[in-house]
Design an enzyme around this catalytic site. Sequence first.
Site, PDB file in Angstrom:
ATOM      1  N   CYS A  71       0.863  -1.192   0.000  1.00 23.06           N
ATOM      2  CA  CYS A  71       0.000   0.000   0.000  1.00 23.06           C
ATOM      3  C   CYS A  71       0.896   1.239   0.000  1.00 23.06           C
ATOM      4  CB  CYS A  71      -0.884  -0.011   1.240  1.00 23.06           C
ATOM      5  SG  CYS A  71      -2.000   1.403   1.319  1.00 23.06           S
ATOM      6  N   HIS A 162      -2.368  -4.428 -11.070  1.00 23.13           N
ATOM      7  CA  HIS A 162      -3.022  -3.217 -11.571  1.00 23.13           C
ATOM      8  C   HIS A 162      -3.265  -3.339 -13.070  1.00 23.13           C
ATOM      9  CE1 HIS A 162      -2.424  -0.909  -7.865  1.00 23.13           C
ATOM     10  NE2 HIS A 162      -1.306  -1.606  -7.763  1.00 23.13           N
ATOM     11  N   GLU A 211     -10.399   0.107  -6.546  1.00 26.51           N
ATOM     12  CA  GLU A 211      -9.456  -0.798  -5.889  1.00 26.51           C
ATOM     13  C   GLU A 211     -10.040  -2.194  -5.664  1.00 26.51           C
ATOM     14  OE1 GLU A 211      -7.171   0.077  -2.513  1.00 26.51           O
ATOM     15  OE2 GLU A 211      -6.785   2.161  -3.087  1.00 26.51           O
ATOM     16  N   GLY A 223      -1.176   2.116  -7.282  1.00 29.27           N
ATOM     17  CA  GLY A 223      -1.877   2.311  -8.555  1.00 29.27           C
ATOM     18  C   GLY A 223      -1.326   3.497  -9.329  1.00 29.27           C
TER      19      GLY A 223
HETATM   20  N1  LIG Z   1      -4.538   1.966  -1.607  1.00 27.15           N
HETATM   21  C1  LIG Z   1      -3.285   1.247  -1.668  1.00 27.15           C
HETATM   22  C2  LIG Z   1      -3.353   0.017  -2.494  1.00 27.15           C
HETATM   23  C3  LIG Z   1      -4.219  -0.983  -1.900  1.00 27.15           C
HETATM   24  C4  LIG Z   1      -4.206  -2.150  -2.804  1.00 27.15           C
HETATM   25  C5  LIG Z   1      -5.326  -3.100  -2.504  1.00 27.15           C
HETATM   26  N2  LIG Z   1      -6.622  -2.551  -2.895  1.00 27.15           N
HETATM   27  C6  LIG Z   1      -5.085  -4.394  -3.237  1.00 27.15           C
HETATM   28  O1  LIG Z   1      -4.074  -4.476  -3.983  1.00 27.15           O
HETATM   29  O2  LIG Z   1      -5.884  -5.307  -3.034  1.00 27.15           O
HETATM   30  C7  LIG Z   1      -2.142   2.101  -2.169  1.00 27.15           C
HETATM   31  O3  LIG Z   1      -2.140   3.290  -1.849  1.00 27.15           O
HETATM   32  O4  LIG Z   1      -1.245   1.555  -2.850  1.00 27.15           O
END
Ligand SMILES: N[C@H](CCC[C@H](N)C(=O)O)C(=O)O
Length: 283
Positions: A71, A162, A211, A223
């Site tokens: 994250c 991603h 997400e 991301g």
């Molecule tokens: N918000 C996070 C990513 C969370 C990723 C999560 N949603 C997943 O990969 O399942 C960030 O700032 O990188």
Amino acid sequence: MKFTKMHGCGNDYVYVNLFEETVKDPAAVSKFVSDRHFGIGSDGLITIGPSELADFRMRIYNADGSEAEMCGNGIRCVAKYVYDHKLTDKTEITVETGAGVKTLELTVTDDKVESVRVDMGEPILEPEKIPVIADKTPVVDEPIIVGGKEWRMTCVSMGNPHAVVFVKNLADFEIEKTGPLFEKHERFPKRTNTEFCELISRNEVSMRVWERGSDETWACGTGTCATVMACILNGYTEDKVLVHLKGGDLVIEYDRAANHIFMTGPATEVFHGEIENSTMKCE
Ligand SMILES: N[C@H](CCC[C@H](N)C(=O)O)C(=O)O
């Protein structure tokens, strides 16, 4: 359970210090605290604890309870928490994550962390490591049928998956219709985070993100890194890009020689709280 509410560009999490607290069922706790009506309200739960490989260890759980590998917004807030709460006095620290050990440089003003520069490591481009079902490396401008329409995606992992899609009129884009269809698409064995990006110039873009496990969030650090790598792979931008997100801005730099991506951005502490374990019905 004591917690601290923090956010990076509006991507907000409930943080728990495992040097002081015990969280027996983090998936269940994340689902409870994330609920914006019956819980605290957040994009998920992040725990900060000891590590044998680094100064600290971060684990992140999405609002649906699933654990993510990494994250970006969260790790900046972890750095702010450990410095501001005097768990360290170093302005360069390492944090163990599910995507390996990351090195962070802290910018401190009046003894508080104001911004953090994170070495996010190497972008992962092999489809089987993202993972995405595709037959070429890198997965660039790849056709995919979502919701009965053909889209073009560029896929990058920063430890978590991603899919980056380039669109026009981002502000009007119906992300709540298309995001979930990408998230659960059969070509993503571990689901995916999906970034919708509008180009502004060769050094500036806007991006919104649906997400994995948390619906639309106001920013996503991993991301944003994936988005800039996708821009570079498609020849749309230079190696340093300013990215505008719903909740703020991040600066991403691709160090071509090292093949590492660097992310610089803010970290904010909003409030502290305490919640009875019995309230959460998940000891
Ligand atoms: N918000 C996070 C990513 C969370 C990723 C999560 N949603 C997943 O990969 O399942 C960030 O700032 O990188």
